[in-house]
Write an enzyme that holds these catalytic residues in place. Sequence first.
Site, PDB file in Angstrom:
ATOM      1  N   SER A  85      -0.141   9.220   7.753  1.00 36.80           N
ATOM      2  CA  SER A  85       0.490   8.944   6.459  1.00 36.80           C
ATOM      3  C   SER A  85       1.197  10.153   5.848  1.00 36.80           C
ATOM      4  O   SER A  85       2.270   9.994   5.263  1.00 36.80           O
ATOM      5  CB  SER A  85      -0.543   8.390   5.477  1.00 36.80           C
ATOM      6  OG  SER A  85      -0.987   7.116   5.885  1.00 36.80           O
ATOM      7  N   LYS A 139     -11.591   0.126   1.881  1.00 34.02           N
ATOM      8  CA  LYS A 139     -10.682  -0.840   1.272  1.00 34.02           C
ATOM      9  C   LYS A 139     -11.412  -1.861   0.393  1.00 34.02           C
ATOM     10  O   LYS A 139     -10.883  -2.286  -0.641  1.00 34.02           O
ATOM     11  CB  LYS A 139      -9.867  -1.553   2.344  1.00 34.02           C
ATOM     12  CG  LYS A 139      -8.880  -0.645   3.065  1.00 34.02           C
ATOM     13  CD  LYS A 139      -8.064  -1.416   4.089  1.00 34.02           C
ATOM     14  CE  LYS A 139      -7.122  -0.497   4.851  1.00 34.02           C
ATOM     15  NZ  LYS A 139      -6.276  -1.245   5.811  1.00 34.02           N
TER      16      LYS A 139
END
Length: 274
Positions: free
Chosen positions: A17, A66
């Site tokens: 990322s 998450k």
Amino acid sequence: MTDHYAVVGNPVAHSRSPQIHAAFARQTGQDIDYVRIFSPRDEFAATVRKFRDEGGKGLNVTLPFKLEAFRLCEPADSALDAEAANTLTFADNRLRGDNTDGVGLVRDIQKNLRCTIAGRRVLIMGAGGATRGVMGSLLHERPALLVVANRTLDKATGLVAHFEKFKALATHGISALPYAQLPGYRFDIVINATSAGLNDEMPALPAGVFADGALAYDMVYGKRTPFLTFAAEQGAAIFDGFGMLVEQAAESFLIWRGVRPDTAPVIAKLRIED
């Protein structure tokens, strides 16, 4: 003034990322920095608060956080559907949560791979968080049929029940099946959302389920998994999850910065560097 973003996970050292968002920032002229943050498994909420208190603007969230991110945030529809969040935005003392995985997958399949989902028969293997994160987006593209296959049928059945409200979007509905009941079905798009490929293992997918001209997609990226090898032997066109990785990141970037970067050169660069 430079705005601060990060990806938080455990582990997180492998994350691409930072390179992806740095490329997006250069391309769009945005003044940001983006780093990796390792969080102990029992300190995720504290890690998020610390980043916010130090002036952070947004976080990407990877495994295993998450679900916890979803519980912390005010969820957008995408996070509500998935019951998980991978993109957190700090604004006006609020914590908004989105899930960009589904958009990332759909954009990669349709925009980059030029494969229309509408009217196609779709099989997705696995009934965990990866599948939950993308089912809503897949159904909104109006496939002819969407089948979830899993070793544990009860888990697949529960997942299908969660998305029951969207079943009318698929012409022939959505269903859960064990792998042993797949013979006789033929699918145009077969997606591996299991983690089998990370361990060089093959899901219990029988031969003969790939329709002529089928697309086989593994969410694992950067390696040719046993599933992709099997699919190629069955005559399918095969693709890994690099495009999804970049497209979901682009959706996060759009949420945070209000501009969507061009993903094609970033995907190409990542593949060369891999």
